[in-house]
Design an enzyme around this catalytic site. Structure first.
Site, PDB file in Angstrom:
ATOM      1  N   LYS A 122       0.821  -1.217   0.000  1.00  0.00           N
ATOM      2  CA  LYS A 122       0.000   0.000   0.000  1.00  0.00           C
ATOM      3  C   LYS A 122       0.849   1.258   0.000  1.00  0.00           C
ATOM      4  O   LYS A 122       0.438   2.279  -0.538  1.00  0.00           O
ATOM      5  CB  LYS A 122      -0.933   0.018   1.222  1.00  0.00           C
ATOM      6  CG  LYS A 122      -2.147  -0.885   1.087  1.00  0.00           C
ATOM      7  CD  LYS A 122      -3.232  -0.397   2.018  1.00  0.00           C
ATOM      8  CE  LYS A 122      -4.523  -1.152   1.845  1.00  0.00           C
ATOM      9  NZ  LYS A 122      -5.577  -0.642   2.745  1.00  0.00           N
ATOM     10  N   LYS A 205      -5.044  -9.509  -6.430  1.00  0.00           N
ATOM     11  CA  LYS A 205      -6.357  -9.782  -5.831  1.00  0.00           C
ATOM     12  C   LYS A 205      -7.387  -8.760  -6.300  1.00  0.00           C
ATOM     13  O   LYS A 205      -7.032  -7.614  -6.602  1.00  0.00           O
ATOM     14  CB  LYS A 205      -6.263  -9.856  -4.308  1.00  0.00           C
ATOM     15  CG  LYS A 205      -6.172  -8.539  -3.604  1.00  0.00           C
ATOM     16  CD  LYS A 205      -6.499  -8.671  -2.106  1.00  0.00           C
ATOM     17  CE  LYS A 205      -6.400  -7.291  -1.475  1.00  0.00           C
ATOM     18  NZ  LYS A 205      -6.891  -7.161  -0.134  1.00  0.00           N
ATOM     19  N   LYS A 208     -11.226  -3.216  -4.044  1.00  0.00           N
ATOM     20  CA  LYS A 208     -12.017  -2.010  -4.273  1.00  0.00           C
ATOM     21  C   LYS A 208     -11.136  -0.822  -4.613  1.00  0.00           C
ATOM     22  O   LYS A 208     -11.610   0.191  -5.096  1.00  0.00           O
ATOM     23  CB  LYS A 208     -12.914  -1.714  -3.066  1.00  0.00           C
ATOM     24  CG  LYS A 208     -12.246  -1.731  -1.724  1.00  0.00           C
ATOM     25  CD  LYS A 208     -13.322  -1.682  -0.636  1.00  0.00           C
ATOM     26  CE  LYS A 208     -12.881  -2.393   0.607  1.00  0.00           C
ATOM     27  NZ  LYS A 208     -13.865  -2.978   1.416  1.00  0.00           N
TER      28      LYS A 208
HETATM   29  P1  AMP Z   1     -10.925  -5.183   2.813  1.00  0.00           P
HETATM   30  O1  AMP Z   1     -11.819  -4.912   1.650  1.00  0.00           O
HETATM   31  O2  AMP Z   1      -9.482  -5.154   2.404  1.00  0.00           O
HETATM   32  O3  AMP Z   1     -11.235  -4.406   4.038  1.00  0.00           O
HETATM   33  O4  AMP Z   1     -11.183  -6.715   3.189  1.00  0.00           O
HETATM   34  C1  AMP Z   1     -12.293  -7.118   3.965  1.00  0.00           C
HETATM   35  C2  AMP Z   1     -12.387  -8.619   3.999  1.00  0.00           C
HETATM   36  O5  AMP Z   1     -12.606  -9.135   2.685  1.00  0.00           O
HETATM   37  C3  AMP Z   1     -11.128  -9.332   4.521  1.00  0.00           C
HETATM   38  O6  AMP Z   1     -11.537 -10.497   5.213  1.00  0.00           O
HETATM   39  C4  AMP Z   1     -10.414  -9.708   3.268  1.00  0.00           C
HETATM   40  O7  AMP Z   1      -9.555 -10.820   3.446  1.00  0.00           O
HETATM   41  C5  AMP Z   1     -11.583 -10.049   2.352  1.00  0.00           C
HETATM   42  N1  AMP Z   1     -11.210  -9.842   0.945  1.00  0.00           N
HETATM   43  C6  AMP Z   1     -10.910  -8.650   0.357  1.00  0.00           C
HETATM   44  N2  AMP Z   1     -10.606  -8.811  -0.949  1.00  0.00           N
HETATM   45  C7  AMP Z   1     -10.694 -10.150  -1.172  1.00  0.00           C
HETATM   46  C8  AMP Z   1     -10.484 -10.970  -2.324  1.00  0.00           C
HETATM   47  N3  AMP Z   1     -10.144 -10.444  -3.497  1.00  0.00           N
HETATM   48  N4  AMP Z   1     -10.665 -12.306  -2.200  1.00  0.00           N
HETATM   49  C9  AMP Z   1     -11.040 -12.853  -1.010  1.00  0.00           C
HETATM   50  N5  AMP Z   1     -11.240 -12.135   0.108  1.00  0.00           N
HETATM   51  C10 AMP Z   1     -11.077 -10.806   0.035  1.00  0.00           C
END
Ligand code: AMP
Ligand code: TRP
Length: 347
Positions: A122, A205, A208
């Site tokens: 990041k 991955k 958002k």
């Molecule tokens: P975040 O959007 O980074 O706050 O992630 C929130 C939750 O979603 C966490 O448990 C992440 O591990 C999961 N997550 C985010 N992006 C992915 C992805 N591309 N595949 C699987 N899990 C995800």
């Protein structure tokens, strides 16, 4: 600490968080939300947090943050989180997170933080320009979890390293202060979609924060957009293989098969039994149909809930009160352990 001793001391409690730093994606849904709902259905006490304080470790427009927080709350409820059974709130409304994070900043070592790969990703090339908060982020995440003595944390694969750090912090705190106070948390990383990849690049991955909207499916995308994104998803010219070994060097194909499997509630072997030998011209429209039928009720319900932001705020407020009731006594006990004098008269 032996597992058995820990199990006796700490009741099973789940905690997880999602950053309201943009819309929710199919990655969040399959890697996190869908599994949160399954845990709730198993009857396990669960606390789900929209981590607005984590979100501001990179710049957020205030109005967008407010909107994204409410929209993420709507996403949780639309996906099946019942705010009566589970606790749903946003982080800044319970001050224990920030308080415990400070204590953990003093427990965690620089060397541990320097190994965190999410910070490196990041912060990018110019680490000097990254916020101090982005660097300290994993200590705040440990505080989120341990302020509730949570024992299990469902997350996607990308969060594994942060959960290791959470365990290290709990162990060091317990050791330094000679107590058995914080549980050593178990990650719950399971299923075929713990890492949903970008539709444009099978090695990244789905996120958002990716600049390309075509790289992800948003929970708010309509049916046409979902179909178009899958149609344009990067793939190779080969038909789908008959066995999962055939997916090994084909990141994009593997990703689409895994997404299909997770949405259909089957495994990759079963998907290939049905589609092995077929081209993407056949498979992609089927995948799009499946995604639309899974996601369109969620996005419709989110739209309905977003009509009444006051009600969403009220739900988050009630969730925060319930969260506070769990975290406050743990925080007070923690201050005592650390040796902080607290003599102010309250109430
Ligand atoms: P975040 O959007 O980074 O706050 O992630 C929130 C939750 O979603 C966490 O448990 C992440 O591990 C999961 N997550 C985010 N992006 C992915 C992805 N591309 N595949 C699987 N899990 C995800
Ligand atoms: N760091 C997590 C992410 O980026 C979000 C998060 C913050 C979290 N605090 C948490 C996840 C506590 C699980 C438990 O996805």
């Amino acid at each position: 600490m032996a597992e058995a001793t820990q199990a006796a001391r700490f009741a099973m409690r789940i905690f997880s968080g999602i950053q309201p730093s943009g819309g929710l994606t199919l990655g969040n849904y399959l890697g996190a939300l869908k599994r949160f709902v399954e845990k709730q259905e198993e009857g396990i006490e669960a606390i789900y947090c929209l981590v607005d304080m984590h979100a501001i470790t990179v710049w957020q427009e205030p109005e967008k943050l407010r909107h994204a927080t409410r929209e993420a709350a709507a996403g949780f409820i639309a996906a099946g989180i019942d705010p009566e059974r589970s606790i749903l709130f946003n982080q800044c409304q319970v001050t224990a997170h920030a308080e415990l994070a400070w204590i953990f900043n003093c427990v965690a070592r620089m060397g541990w933080m320097n190994r965190m790969t999410q910070f490196k990703d990041k912060a990018g090339k110019d680490k000097e320009a990254a916020s101090l908060g982005l660097y300290a982020y994993p200590a705040l995440m440990a505080a989120d979890i341990l302020a509730y003595h949570a024992t299990h944390v469902p997350v996607g694969e990308d969060q594994r390293q942060h959960l290791e750090l959470t365990r290290d912090i709990a162990i060091k705190f317990n050791h330094d202060y000679g107590v058995d106070f914080f549980p050593v948390t178990e990650p719950l990383i399971e299923g075929v979609a713990t890492r949903v990849m970008s539709l444009r690049d099978g090695t990244k991955k789905m996120s958002k924060s990716d600049p390309s909207d075509m790289s992800r499916i948003n929970l708010t995308d309509d049916a046409d957009t979902i179909a178009q994104k899958f149609r344009k998803a990067r793939t190779d010219p080969e038909p789908l293989p008959e066995t999962t070994e055939g997916l090994e060097d084909r990141a994009e194909a593997r990703n689409l098969v895994n997404i299909y499997a997770a949405l259909a509630g089957v495994d990759a072997v079963q998907v290939l039994a049905e589609y092995g030998g077929q081209g993407f011209g056949v498979f992609k429209p089927k995948l799009a149909d499946l995604a639309v039928s899974a996601l369109s009720p969620i996005s419709a319900e989110m739209g309905r809930l977003m009509q009444d932001p006051g009600e969403i705020d009220a739900i988050l407020g009630r969730g925060a009160e319930r969260a506070e009731a769990i975290a406050r006594p743990i925080m007070e006990r923690c201050y005592d352990i650390v040796g902080m004098v607290r003599s102010r008269r309250t109430g």
